[in-house]
Design a protein around this motif. Sequence first.
Motif, mmCIF file in Angstrom:
data_model
loop_
_atom_site.group_PDB
_atom_site.id
_atom_site.type_symbol
_atom_site.label_atom_id
_atom_site.label_comp_id
_atom_site.label_asym_id
_atom_site.label_seq_id
_atom_site.Cartn_x
_atom_site.Cartn_y
_atom_site.Cartn_z
ATOM 1 N N PRO A 405 0.834 -1.215 0.000
ATOM 2 C CA PRO A 405 0.000 0.000 0.000
ATOM 3 C C PRO A 405 0.859 1.252 0.000
ATOM 4 N N LEU A 406 0.262 2.344 -0.444
ATOM 5 C CA LEU A 406 0.937 3.626 -0.504
ATOM 6 C C LEU A 406 0.082 4.670 0.205
ATOM 7 N N CYS A 407 0.704 5.795 0.551
ATOM 8 C CA CYS A 407 -0.023 6.871 1.206
ATOM 9 C C CYS A 407 0.276 8.198 0.527
ATOM 10 N N ASP A 408 -0.740 9.057 0.510
ATOM 11 C CA ASP A 408 -0.623 10.405 -0.028
ATOM 12 C C ASP A 408 -0.468 11.360 1.156
ATOM 13 N N TYR A 409 0.644 12.086 1.202
ATOM 14 C CA TYR A 409 0.947 12.979 2.324
ATOM 15 C C TYR A 409 0.943 14.456 1.922
ATOM 16 N N LYS A 410 0.248 14.812 0.816
ATOM 17 C CA LYS A 410 0.362 16.187 0.351
ATOM 18 C C LYS A 410 -0.472 17.182 1.148
ATOM 19 N N MET A 411 -1.485 16.720 1.869
ATOM 20 C CA MET A 411 -2.318 17.653 2.627
ATOM 21 C C MET A 411 -1.577 18.167 3.865
ATOM 22 N N ILE A 412 -1.852 19.419 4.233
ATOM 23 C CA ILE A 412 -1.223 19.961 5.445
ATOM 24 C C ILE A 412 -2.182 19.973 6.628
ATOM 25 N N ASP A 413 -3.486 19.934 6.383
ATOM 26 C CA ASP A 413 -4.425 20.068 7.502
ATOM 27 C C ASP A 413 -4.575 18.801 8.321
ATOM 28 N N SER A 414 -4.398 17.631 7.697
ATOM 29 C CA SER A 414 -4.648 16.361 8.386
ATOM 30 C C SER A 414 -3.789 16.199 9.627
ATOM 31 N N ASP A 415 -2.567 16.743 9.591
ATOM 32 C CA ASP A 415 -1.646 16.590 10.720
ATOM 33 C C ASP A 415 -2.257 17.102 12.027
ATOM 34 N N TYR A 416 -3.048 18.161 11.943
ATOM 35 C CA TYR A 416 -3.472 18.876 13.145
ATOM 36 C C TYR A 416 -4.674 18.241 13.836
ATOM 37 N N TYR A 417 -5.403 17.396 13.131
ATOM 38 C CA TYR A 417 -6.566 16.764 13.758
ATOM 39 C C TYR A 417 -6.168 15.652 14.728
ATOM 40 N N LEU A 418 -5.002 15.034 14.507
ATOM 41 C CA LEU A 418 -4.623 13.883 15.322
ATOM 42 C C LEU A 418 -4.499 14.212 16.805
ATOM 43 N N PRO A 419 -3.709 15.206 17.220
ATOM 44 C CA PRO A 419 -3.639 15.492 18.661
ATOM 45 C C PRO A 419 -4.974 15.954 19.235
ATOM 46 N N VAL A 420 -5.793 16.624 18.434
ATOM 47 C CA VAL A 420 -7.106 17.062 18.923
ATOM 48 C C VAL A 420 -7.980 15.854 19.238
ATOM 49 N N LEU A 421 -8.012 14.878 18.332
ATOM 50 C CA LEU A 421 -8.822 13.680 18.566
ATOM 51 C C LEU A 421 -8.286 12.875 19.746
ATOM 52 N N MET A 422 -6.962 12.762 19.864
ATOM 53 C CA MET A 422 -6.378 12.058 21.005
ATOM 54 C C MET A 422 -6.752 12.750 22.317
ATOM 55 N N ASP A 423 -6.678 14.061 22.333
ATOM 56 C CA ASP A 423 -7.030 14.842 23.517
ATOM 57 C C ASP A 423 -8.487 14.588 23.912
ATOM 58 N N ARG A 424 -9.372 14.666 22.931
ATOM 59 C CA ARG A 424 -10.798 14.559 23.239
ATOM 60 C C ARG A 424 -11.208 13.133 23.592
ATOM 61 N N TYR A 425 -10.434 12.151 23.165
ATOM 62 C CA TYR A 425 -10.761 10.769 23.534
ATOM 63 C C TYR A 425 -10.096 10.360 24.842
ATOM 64 N N PHE A 426 -8.793 10.562 24.941
ATOM 65 C CA PHE A 426 -8.073 10.071 26.116
ATOM 66 C C PHE A 426 -8.216 10.973 27.344
ATOM 67 N N LEU A 427 -8.423 12.267 27.134
ATOM 68 C CA LEU A 427 -8.468 13.196 28.273
ATOM 69 C C LEU A 427 -9.869 13.714 28.572
ATOM 70 N N ARG A 428 -10.666 13.915 27.531
ATOM 71 C CA ARG A 428 -11.985 14.501 27.751
ATOM 72 C C ARG A 428 -13.123 13.536 27.439
ATOM 73 N N GLY A 429 -12.788 12.349 26.981
ATOM 74 C CA GLY A 429 -13.800 11.356 26.639
ATOM 75 C C GLY A 429 -13.704 10.143 27.535
ATOM 76 N N GLU A 430 -14.134 9.024 26.995
ATOM 77 C CA GLU A 430 -14.198 7.788 27.779
ATOM 78 C C GLU A 430 -12.982 6.888 27.545
ATOM 79 N N GLY A 431 -11.933 7.436 26.960
ATOM 80 C CA GLY A 431 -10.780 6.608 26.647
ATOM 81 C C GLY A 431 -9.640 6.692 27.625
#
Length: 784
Positions: A405-431
């Motif tokens: 498999p291959l991955c397309d890394y040309k987008m710049i916005d995708s990088d920033y959602y990861l820590p937000v989702l981790m924060d909201r799941y592990f710290l502010r959610g049920e994870g």
Amino acid sequence: MQFLNSYFIALCYAFALGGAREVLQQCGNQYYSPANYTCYDSSFLCPILAAGATLRCGPDCYLPNQYSCASGRLVYPPLSGNNSTDNGLSTNCRTGEASLHLSSPPYENYFYGDCHSTTQVVVTSPLPDSNLSLIGPRVIVAWPAGNSGVVTYFTPTNGINGTLGIRIQNSTSESPLSSIFETSSPNGNATIGISAQLQFNSSATLSLAILGSIRTIRDFTEGPSLLRPVIQDAVQYSTIDNGVELSRLWLDNITTTTISFTSGNGTVELNNQSVVFQTGTYTLNASFNYPQLTQLSAQEVLSPASSGLITQSPDQSTSLSFLSYTTKLAAGAWRFLTYFGRDSMIAALLLQPVLSVGEGGAIEAVLAGVLERVNSTDGSVCHEETIGDYATWLNLQNNITSTAPLCDYKMIDSDYYLPVLMDRYFLRGEGSSRATAFLGTTAKIFPSNSNLTYKQLAQINANKIVTLAAPFTAPNNQTKENLMHLKPNEIVGEWRDSTYGIGGGRIPFDVNSALVPAALRSIASLSQTGILDFNTTLINNYAQVWEDATLQFFQVTLDQTTARSRLENYTSTLGIPGLNANSSAISGNITFNALALDGNNNLSQVAVMNTDACFRLFLLNTTNQAQLTTFLNSTATNIQRRFPAGLMTDVGLFVANPAYGGDPVYARNFTQADYHGTVVWSWQLSMMARGLELQLSRCNSSIESAPEFCQTSSVYDNVKSAYNVLWDSIEANEKHLSTEVWSWGYGNGRFEYVDLGVYSPTESDVVQLWSLTFLAVKRNDGFR
């Protein structure tokens, strides 16, 4: 069987068999004959035997009818599957049969799933007013496994376009589709597919068939009608009992896709590669033998507390299940039936209140899908994965024979959602209880990440974000040059990822004004708990600068005279009878934020009114009071103003309005036929609604901590009014909300829903992951 795991033996064998007769290809440091070997992961050779092509398992090669592969080691006797994929031979079903029919003329969409696979069938028949240069009789069969599919195009034998109609005939069972399941596949995977009754209202000719990858089909339907000889020349036409069969062996030399048409009265004929049908009904069978994904049922993808949605919103719940698997959530059907990082994380953030949590849950499937695909060299998040037959084809373009498999890394916005989702799941959610176990998981999909844990990959991603964000935060360094730019030589980089989505801009509004500061806030929170390793105070200071100092670059303010003039000129340019500019309603300045900076035609700002304020409303609780008050007030006003003066219409909120740009390039590039033009995107409605609710909810705090706009009645009332106007529109368009994007027509003083595909080769997915977020985003009656 003897297993060959020596590159030297493989190379010698390749030369002995084929070196004198053909050009050898490279696999790592070795050369081989493609007729006798398959190259895996760009460096490992496995032989093709009389019994079929062998597969790789760690250091060995094997025939899947003799062995299975588990954790890189051979297992005998062969197992039926593993946690991530299934060869389809298992008779133990995790999910029962599910079916769904969604109509969006001229497209009829049918979904079918059981324990073995999931399938979508799209039947297209032109309507009387259809643009026949864009819409013709067509059948698509799409499978999430391998992002695979088939498309067949038909023409009327009488040569009169628009006269041929095709449809799926209802059956006596619940679903018009039924399952194909055969275990006698040569490659060890079950042959899986669907069967349906296809009806032609007049005689027809099959004019074109593409078998293999959805990406190949998209290249044809959305691009300049690309047909690749290496794909098309491999399609085999043959006569079978009472019918015709088309089949194609994939470039992996293992997988075969087949489609057939049969009729009891022998009214389908094959002449070379021309298939002719008489008026009547035919049995359509479509199948392939590729490892399948393990689907999450509606009960598994939704949390126990939200299981009532299965009966309350059955179509949406079934659609969500169709896109949900144990290793990833797919972005949409039919065009995006695989992993898309941005789409899955935005969907998870909005759907979080109703998604299943914990091991095997939907949120961890999203996080795992993203972390597995992080580029470990620089921390970039994968935007889109390329798998299946298209991955093999792309590898071949680089002179690599591999199914990797291959991955397309040309987008710049995708990088920033990861820590937000981790924060909201592990710290502010049920994870919270899952953080240690989940983040300790070792990545396994991409070899380059195979020695890294999810926690290490998250740190690499955060390192990139902090490094890029730091220069802007230094004293006197808040300059345009230090904002986030698209990557060099790329014209896209965030969610408006079409050619003119951000008007040729290089510095997007959403990334700089919302995503960067939101990610920094989350990195600080995750560092405070030890999940990430940064100085919390420093990162929060970075976030504050990005929150407070970025809007100034994007703000567009037009005086009343200029705004009225541009609005009237734009409305005249549209030339739509009865559409009124309503310029007299503009009683003062018009204020909005540009889509981007440094746009086409040397425009310093891409002055297009838009909905991207939703990112700031949803992701941030900003504290610069004057800025927040102005931002909320102008956003609320633009939401409520009717297009073309503002964003609101009878069919929803337009994501772009070029009326105030001035330069004619705006009107040309943002139209009702453009993917990110004057059209409605469902998930933007959802994020805007949730964002407004979150900001209004801040006013329920104590007077000391509530934002100042809460005590400014004109602003608070304006924001509250915008919330209700938006929700009235959402509820009026409820039947379209699961759709990816839609356009409009205008008549009798009203905007009317029109499928985007009526105007554009880029049609809309009838089901899109982030368009299902209204399962969680509901109207707050407390703000009526």
